[in-house]
Write an enzyme that holds these catalytic residues in place. Structure first.
Site: not given
Lengths: 165, 781
Positions: B721, B318
């Site tokens: 997030e 990621r």
């Protein structure tokens, strides 16, 4: 450690004759003997404020306050703040403002705010920020908590400034 | 009757947190607040004091004989697998032959009281033969110590583009880790059942994983273990994989003693024993044109993974997926190194590698600007995705939903960025000690688990025959209001008030095989699963109503607590009762699998994300060049949440995420000594933001035109997030102030966290470089 020290406390208005260990904090007694679990074990070393309770109206760290040393004192926990089903103005303000996420810091924040209200009913925003800077919240940006405290201050003044007593 | 009114507690309403009243009155129960079953024992842990050592002996006789001790367990006492790792099977519950970090569990004690257990745990004697530890990323890179193989993403030809570019610079930034510091520490309560079954109360974002790992540790199949989570006192990723250790220890001790066992971790031990955000060292080589537009770039990302893999594969991936952040990189190579170190295994933390990836490219933007003497905002604008042929990511996914150009326009205007930039320049010219800086940075965050199979969710909906609804789903409540949002979705579906929807604890017996509440996906996936479950029941009820009313199902009009079928009229409760008597099934399981996503990891191409969430922020700081201290003067945020399910909850996520990100990049410093001991393991030495750290002026707005292009739940966007990375504007503004302090002639090599000490050291380094440069210039003359 054996619980061999007798202590008389007034907790949320009720008298309690307890036996505690020398090392017991007021937080230990509330949580482990009385099942009053509103005050939380956050860091258990006096920094985060999740264990805040009122001793004779002052906000203290439950985890650092020796239980035996509280002989004769009046202790208020978050469970004792409401009058029956009527929430305390600070509790009402926190609900109204949505001043919580995970909620673990909330009882401590509510009690710290209640103490501030009784000590300084005309506290400014800056006073509130300073006062609540010793209670940690990991979820919010604190603004909603400060707003709730300020709203409670306004209400508290309206009803005679006895909010934190 | 309320037939003329509209539902006011469905979606797109700022309803309060479902537990608000319970939180302010202390009634909300966390696991440590649940009344302990009779006979409950308390666990304490025997931990490694060495970062890297062979275990030469374990003597637990004194611990066993200590007052109050009922059982002691080490590796040989585990009936099944000695493993609590999520993916790769490499995290032992109890170390056997080798310890690989300070704090690794070796044995555990169960005693009548917490204190007796902790005293006894200290009596365990473990002897070691020490090996040399690898602690830092640089040490791991030098020793070629890796936990997983390196991984590369590539598009175009970066080395050719670099050699042809008019301008070319290289750089490096060190990015620190972060402790999750959930206020409720790790805890599990294991309660033995008949048949050797086990019920576990775990403070976990991932009850299904705890279920499977506990079952396998006990040598049972998963159906013998039930895990329940009503709420957590914060998670932030720190409770995605880490709870399994404590649940397994509690379960092993409960099995051994036949009594309930509670394993609650002390704050210091929690910080020492559990994983954190990965530290990164990022280096780059970038080529660009006169406008600052990137022509070729190579990134090298080295991450400290710790002693095991945990989720490091996906986290490091990621970081790579977000190394472009919001910018089109035509010729790009990203290489990731997954370093094995003798430190606790790092794990998920809000953003999951994405933040570290973004910090790299944002630093590149600033350095390009400082090199060319341009405003960093103009360099960022020049590189944003958009325009012909400029919408392919380094992993070959087409960006189809980019709103950043218009979002930039709006934020630049509302924050008065240009005017303030000019004011700051003139301030810095005349102010000798205090210097100011400003930065506008974007966020583009990919939504979906990049491990595609995890993108599935389940829900269970019952309608009782009095018209009340029982709601259960696989998502866990760690604070953000997931439960109230999903309840709003169900209320909307049935067109009933939300207080008729009972929110219930996450329980593996109700909804199986769930994914962690993580990757910002909680509402997207569980909300859709719950909607699907509710829709199934509503369809059955509508068909029944149509029969009763003598009309077609499509003609049934379903309004707020009012259902009309032909000439028949029902309230929701009336129709429920009638449907029950008519033997209609009023319970349904809902399921959702995110569509469109796929990723070929071998080729590093695909569409790992269903969509992107966008946002941007402007921060202004003032630094004191004598002390390195600074203040955040003002922050403006504009964030895209699509069509918000609950704007109040979303604002809460934006503000809280921003401050948590600011903590990571400015004040939260994890510090290990050379032997691998974490020295910042309590809030007294590890500082998280307090109320007084909030910017002096703050403006946060939801992007009003936001609408998810994809058919997500009510066209909303995930918000857990992405806002954390809005705080990069603070880090970048500190760099801007440092550059301003040196006349914008050189770039600051500022590392994160930018503590006052780091700011001061960076400034000293810049001044030394400037005077050395001046010396060289003089010598050349």
């Amino acid at each position: 450690m054996t619980r061999n020290i007798p202590v008389s406390l007034e907790i949320n208005g009720d008298p309690h004759d307890l036996r505690v260990a020398l090392s017991d904090s007021i937080l230990d007694v509330l949580r482990d003997q009385l099942q009053l679990t509103g005050a939380k074990r956050g860091c258990n070393q006096g920094v985060c404020g999740a264990c805040t309770v009122l001793v004779d109206g002052r906000a203290v760290r439950g985890c650092l306050t020796n239980a035996a040393a509280c002989e004769g004192e009046a202790v208020t926990t978050v469970e004792g703040l409401a009058e029956g089903l009527t929430l305390h103005p600070v509790q009402e303000a926190f609900v109204e403002a949505g001043a919580m996420q995970c909620g673990f810091c909330t009882p401590g924040m509510v009690l710290a705010t209640a103490a501030l209200l009784s000590e300084n009913p005309t506290a400014s925003r800056e006073d509130v920020v300073q006062a609540l800077s010793s209670n940690l919240c990991r979820c919010s940006g604190y603004q909603v908590i400060i707003d709730a405290a300020l709203a409670a201050l306004e209400t508290g003044v309206e009803i005679g400034g006895e909010a934190g007593a | 009757m309320s037939r003329s009114r509209k539902l006011t507690s469905g979606v797109k309403q700022s309803l309060p947190h479902d537990s608000a009243h319970k939180h302010v009155s202390g009634e909300a129960l966390y696991i440590d607040d649940i009344p302990e079953p009779p006979g409950t024992l308390f666990a304490a842990f025997g931990m490694s004091e060495k970062a890297h050592a062979e275990i030469t002996g374990i003597n637990l006789s004194k611990a066993k004989a200590a007052p109050g001790v009922v059982a002691v367990a080490a590796a040989e006492d585990i009936p099944g697998d000695n493993n609590c790792a999520p993916v790769f099977g490499d995290d032992p519950i109890f170390a056997e032959a080798l310890v690989e970090y300070v704090g690794q569990s070796i044995f555990a004690v169960a005693a009548e009281t917490v204190e007796q257990a902790r005293r006894a745990a200290r009596l365990g004697r473990v002897t070691f033969k020490e090996r040399k530890p690898v602690v830092t990323i640089d040490e791991a890179m030098a020793a070629k110590s890796f936990i997983l193989p390196p991984y590369t993403m590539q598009r175009g030809q970066s080395s050719r583009a670099l050699s042809r570019a008019k301008h070319r610079i290289q750089g490096r930034v060190e990015i620190g880790g972060q402790d999750q510091f959930y206020l409720e520490g790790h805890i599990a309560l294991a309660v033995p059942q008949e048949d050797g079954d086990m019920v576990i109360y775990s403070s976990s974002q991932n009850p299904s994983e705890v279920q499977h790992l506990v079952a396998h540790a006990l040598g049972l199949s998963s159906n013998a273990v039930t895990v329940e989570v009503r709420r957590m006192g914060g998670g932030f990723g720190g409770k995605e994989t880490q709870p399994a250790l404590y649940a397994c220890i509690a379960a092993v001790l409960a099995r051994k003693t036949g009594r309930p066992v509670k394993a609650r971790v002390d704050r210091d031990d929690d910080m020492i024993m559990t994983g954190k955000r990965h530290e990164f060292v990022t280096t780059w080589d970038v080529g660009f044109d006169d406008r600052g537009r990137i022509e070729g770039i190579e990134f090298d990302l080295a991450a400290r993974c710790g002693m095991s893999a945990d989720l490091s594969l996906a986290i490091c991936d990621r970081a790579m997926f977000h190394s472009d952040n919001a910018y089109y990189l035509s010729n790009v190579t990203i290489v990731s190194h997954r370093c094995k170190t003798n430190t606790v295994s790092n794990t998920a933390f809000r953003g999951f590698g994405g933040p570290q990836g973004m910090v790299g490219i944002e630093r590149v933007m600033d350095e390009i600007a400082f090199t060319l003497g341009l405003d960093p905002l103009d360099v960022r604008r020049a590189n944003l995705y958009g325009g012909k042929g400029r919408n392919i990511t380094p992993y070959h996914m087409t960006v189809e939903d980019n709103v950043l150009p218009e979002l930039f326009d709006e934020l630049e205007k509302t924050s008065r960025y240009r005017k303030r930039r000019r004011e700051i320049e003139s301030w810095n010219r005349t102010s000798p000690v205090l210097k100011r800086g400003i930065s506008l940075t974007p966020v583009k965050f990919g939504i979906s688990f990049t491990t595609t199979f995890l993108n599935q969710a389940g829900a269970l909906v019952h309608v009782y025959n009095d018209g009340s609804v029982h709601l259960n789903h696989g998502g866990t409540e760690m604070g953000p209001g997931l439960f109230v949002k999903v309840a709003q979705i169900v209320a909307e579906e049935f067109q009933i008030d939300v207080d008729r929807v009972k929110i219930t604890a996450t329980n593996t017996g109700k909804v199986p095989n769930t994914s962690a509440t993580a990757a910002s996906s909680g509402t997207d996936m569980n909300g859709m699963a719950a909607k699907n479950g509710a829709r199934t029941i509503r369809d059955r009820m509508a068909a029944f109503a149509a029969d009763m009313g003598g009309c077609r199902k499509a003609e049934v009009v379903w309004g707020y607590d009012a259902i009309r079928a032909g000439k028949k009229r029902f309230t929701f409760a009336e129709l429920t009762k009638a449907a029950y008597l008519g033997r209609v099934q009023l319970s349904a399981a809902g399921f959702y699998a995110t569509p469109k996503i796929h990723y070929d990891r071998d080729k590093a191409t695909g569409r790992p994300f269903y969509y992107f969430a966008y946002g941007a922020s402007v921060s202004e700081v003032m630094i004191d060049t004598l002390t390195g201290e600074y203040k955040v003067l003002r922050t403006d945020i504009l964030h895209d949440v699509g069509e918000s399910i609950n704007p109040a909850m979303d604002i809460g996520q934006i503000e809280g995420g921003f401050l948590q990100g600011m903590g990571w990049l400015t004040m939260e410093e994890l510090w290990w000594d050379k032997a691998g001991n974490l020295k910042t393991h309590a809030p007294s030495t590890y500082k998280i933001p307090a109320a007084s750290d909030w910017p002096e002026k703050f403006d946060v707005r939801i992007f009003e035109r936001g609408r998810n292009k994809e058919a997500t739940i009510h066209r909303s966007k995930a918000v857990g997030e992405p806002p954390l990375m809005l705080a990069i504007s603070v880090f970048s503004a500190i760099g801007d102030a440092l550059a301003g302090a040196c006349g914008h002639q050189i770039s600051p090599d500022l590392n994160a966290p930018a503590t006052p000490e780091e700011v001061l050291l960076t400034l000293e380094d810049m001044r030394a470089r400037l005077s050395a440069g001046a010396g060289l210039a003089e010598a050349a003359e």
